[in-house]
Design a protein around this motif. Sequence first.
Motif, PDB file in Angstrom:
ATOM      1  N   ASP A 160       0.847  -1.183   0.000  1.00  0.00           N
ATOM      2  CA  ASP A 160       0.000   0.000   0.000  1.00  0.00           C
ATOM      3  C   ASP A 160       0.887   1.240   0.000  1.00  0.00           C
ATOM      4  N   VAL A 161       0.286   2.360  -0.291  1.00  0.00           N
ATOM      5  CA  VAL A 161       0.999   3.634  -0.314  1.00  0.00           C
ATOM      6  C   VAL A 161       0.354   4.573   0.696  1.00  0.00           C
ATOM      7  N   ALA A 162       1.173   5.245   1.473  1.00  0.00           N
ATOM      8  CA  ALA A 162       0.681   6.243   2.432  1.00  0.00           C
ATOM      9  C   ALA A 162       1.539   7.488   2.323  1.00  0.00           C
ATOM     10  N   SER A 163       0.903   8.628   2.470  1.00  0.00           N
ATOM     11  CA  SER A 163       1.615   9.899   2.367  1.00  0.00           C
ATOM     12  C   SER A 163       2.205  10.283   3.724  1.00  0.00           C
ATOM     13  N   PRO A 164       3.528  10.454   3.807  1.00  0.00           N
ATOM     14  CA  PRO A 164       4.115  10.888   5.076  1.00  0.00           C
ATOM     15  C   PRO A 164       3.888  12.376   5.308  1.00  0.00           C
ATOM     16  N   ARG A 165       3.705  12.757   6.546  1.00  0.00           N
ATOM     17  CA  ARG A 165       3.499  14.155   6.910  1.00  0.00           C
ATOM     18  C   ARG A 165       4.759  14.645   7.606  1.00  0.00           C
ATOM     19  N   VAL A 166       5.696  15.116   6.794  1.00  0.00           N
ATOM     20  CA  VAL A 166       7.020  15.468   7.299  1.00  0.00           C
ATOM     21  C   VAL A 166       7.443  16.816   6.723  1.00  0.00           C
ATOM     22  N   ASP A 167       7.959  17.674   7.576  1.00  0.00           N
ATOM     23  CA  ASP A 167       8.546  18.940   7.134  1.00  0.00           C
ATOM     24  C   ASP A 167       9.929  18.643   6.562  1.00  0.00           C
ATOM     25  N   GLU A 168      10.129  18.953   5.279  1.00  0.00           N
ATOM     26  CA  GLU A 168      11.379  18.611   4.608  1.00  0.00           C
ATOM     27  C   GLU A 168      12.385  19.761   4.604  1.00  0.00           C
ATOM     28  N   THR A 169      12.161  20.779   5.408  1.00  0.00           N
ATOM     29  CA  THR A 169      13.088  21.904   5.478  1.00  0.00           C
ATOM     30  C   THR A 169      14.424  21.460   6.071  1.00  0.00           C
ATOM     31  N   PRO A 170      15.543  21.731   5.391  1.00  0.00           N
ATOM     32  CA  PRO A 170      16.851  21.358   5.957  1.00  0.00           C
ATOM     33  C   PRO A 170      17.138  22.111   7.247  1.00  0.00           C
ATOM     34  N   HIS A 171      17.853  21.468   8.154  1.00  0.00           N
ATOM     35  CA  HIS A 171      18.324  22.135   9.358  1.00  0.00           C
ATOM     36  C   HIS A 171      19.549  22.980   9.026  1.00  0.00           C
ATOM     37  N   PRO A 172      19.781  24.055   9.746  1.00  0.00           N
ATOM     38  CA  PRO A 172      20.962  24.881   9.478  1.00  0.00           C
ATOM     39  C   PRO A 172      22.248  24.056   9.528  1.00  0.00           C
ATOM     40  N   GLY A 173      23.058  24.155   8.468  1.00  0.00           N
ATOM     41  CA  GLY A 173      24.331  23.451   8.421  1.00  0.00           C
ATOM     42  C   GLY A 173      24.244  21.973   8.135  1.00  0.00           C
ATOM     43  N   GLU A 174      23.048  21.458   7.859  1.00  0.00           N
ATOM     44  CA  GLU A 174      22.865  20.019   7.630  1.00  0.00           C
ATOM     45  C   GLU A 174      23.418  19.637   6.260  1.00  0.00           C
ATOM     46  N   ASN A 175      24.274  18.613   6.220  1.00  0.00           N
ATOM     47  CA  ASN A 175      24.829  18.206   4.936  1.00  0.00           C
ATOM     48  C   ASN A 175      23.827  17.333   4.176  1.00  0.00           C
ATOM     49  N   PRO A 176      23.996  17.195   2.853  1.00  0.00           N
ATOM     50  CA  PRO A 176      22.987  16.494   2.045  1.00  0.00           C
ATOM     51  C   PRO A 176      22.721  15.054   2.481  1.00  0.00           C
ATOM     52  N   ALA A 177      23.761  14.292   2.812  1.00  0.00           N
ATOM     53  CA  ALA A 177      23.550  12.896   3.215  1.00  0.00           C
ATOM     54  C   ALA A 177      22.766  12.820   4.522  1.00  0.00           C
ATOM     55  N   SER A 178      23.123  13.667   5.484  1.00  0.00           N
ATOM     56  CA  SER A 178      22.407  13.673   6.767  1.00  0.00           C
ATOM     57  C   SER A 178      20.956  14.094   6.576  1.00  0.00           C
ATOM     58  N   LEU A 179      20.717  15.068   5.709  1.00  0.00           N
ATOM     59  CA  LEU A 179      19.359  15.519   5.426  1.00  0.00           C
ATOM     60  C   LEU A 179      18.528  14.393   4.825  1.00  0.00           C
ATOM     61  N   ALA A 180      19.082  13.716   3.815  1.00  0.00           N
ATOM     62  CA  ALA A 180      18.342  12.635   3.165  1.00  0.00           C
ATOM     63  C   ALA A 180      18.021  11.508   4.144  1.00  0.00           C
ATOM     64  N   LEU A 181      18.997  11.141   4.971  1.00  0.00           N
ATOM     65  CA  LEU A 181      18.784  10.047   5.924  1.00  0.00           C
ATOM     66  C   LEU A 181      17.768  10.431   6.986  1.00  0.00           C
ATOM     67  N   ARG A 182      17.861  11.661   7.489  1.00  0.00           N
ATOM     68  CA  ARG A 182      16.896  12.110   8.502  1.00  0.00           C
ATOM     69  C   ARG A 182      15.480  12.095   7.949  1.00  0.00           C
ATOM     70  N   LEU A 183      15.308  12.568   6.712  1.00  0.00           N
ATOM     71  CA  LEU A 183      13.970  12.622   6.134  1.00  0.00           C
ATOM     72  C   LEU A 183      13.429  11.231   5.822  1.00  0.00           C
ATOM     73  N   ALA A 184      14.283  10.329   5.350  1.00  0.00           N
ATOM     74  CA  ALA A 184      13.828   8.956   5.089  1.00  0.00           C
ATOM     75  C   ALA A 184      13.322   8.299   6.374  1.00  0.00           C
ATOM     76  N   LEU A 185      14.057   8.462   7.458  1.00  0.00           N
ATOM     77  CA  LEU A 185      13.628   7.899   8.743  1.00  0.00           C
ATOM     78  C   LEU A 185      12.360   8.572   9.251  1.00  0.00           C
ATOM     79  N   ALA A 186      12.292   9.891   9.103  1.00  0.00           N
ATOM     80  CA  ALA A 186      11.104  10.610   9.572  1.00  0.00           C
ATOM     81  C   ALA A 186       9.866  10.161   8.807  1.00  0.00           C
ATOM     82  N   LYS A 187       9.995   9.968   7.509  1.00  0.00           N
ATOM     83  CA  LYS A 187       8.860   9.519   6.700  1.00  0.00           C
ATOM     84  C   LYS A 187       8.415   8.122   7.108  1.00  0.00           C
TER      85      LYS A 187
END
Length: 204
Positions: free
Chosen positions: A37-64
Motif C-alpha cells: 500500500d501507499v501512504a503519504s508521510p506528513r514530514v517537514d522537509e526543510t533542511p536544518h541549518p548546516g545540515e549536509n545532504p547525506a544527513s538531510l536525506a537520511l533524517r527525512l527517510a527515517l522521519a517519513k
Amino acid sequence: MTAHSPTTPSPRSRPLILGSTSPYRRDLLARLGVPFDVASPRVDETPHPGENPASLALRLALAKAHNVAQRHPQAVVIGSDQVADLHGEPLGKPGTHERAVAQLRHMRGQTVIFQTALAVVCLETGFEQSEIAAVRVLFRNLSDTEIENYLRAEQPYDCAGSAKSEGLGIALLDRIDNDDPTALVGLPLIRTCRMIRAAGVQVL
C-alpha cells in the motif's frame, strides 16, 4: 548503515507500506511483485541549518518511515528521500522551471552525488534499518539550449536536482557510478530487498 532489530520478525509476510507518494518510487517497488500500500508521510522537509545532504536525506527517510509507521504499527514501512549533493550543497526538487534552469546551470560539467536514503521500520517488532545509497554522476557541459529543451520535454520539477535519469535526463550525463542501479531513480531496490526481507516481508 544503522540497524536495530530487538525481536525476530514473524515468518509470515508482514503488510508492506511505501511511505511516499512519489510515482517513481511506487513504480520501482512494484517491480518486486510484492503487494504493498501507499501512504503519504506528513514530514517537514526543510533542511536544518548546516545540515549536509547525506544527513538531510537520511533524517527525512527515517522521519517519513516513522510518521507512516505510527499510523500502521504492524506494517513494514519504507521511507526514502533523495538530495543532490554538489560539493556539500544540497539541491532538492526545483518545483519551478526557473529553479530547474538554475540547478542545471550550476551542475553542468560537475560531479554531483545523489544521496538516496532508505529507511525500513516496523514499530510492532521494533525493527529499524537505514542506509545511504550514494550515486556519483558526472554532468555534461550542457548548453543553455540543451537545458531548455530537456526541461520543456521532461518537466522534471519534482525530481531532486532536476535530473530525471529514467527519461531524457540520461542525455544530461557523461557517467554514473553506483552499486545499486535503481538508486538514482529514487529507491535502491537491492538494499530495499535486503531490508524488507530482514523485517519479515517475503520477496521471493
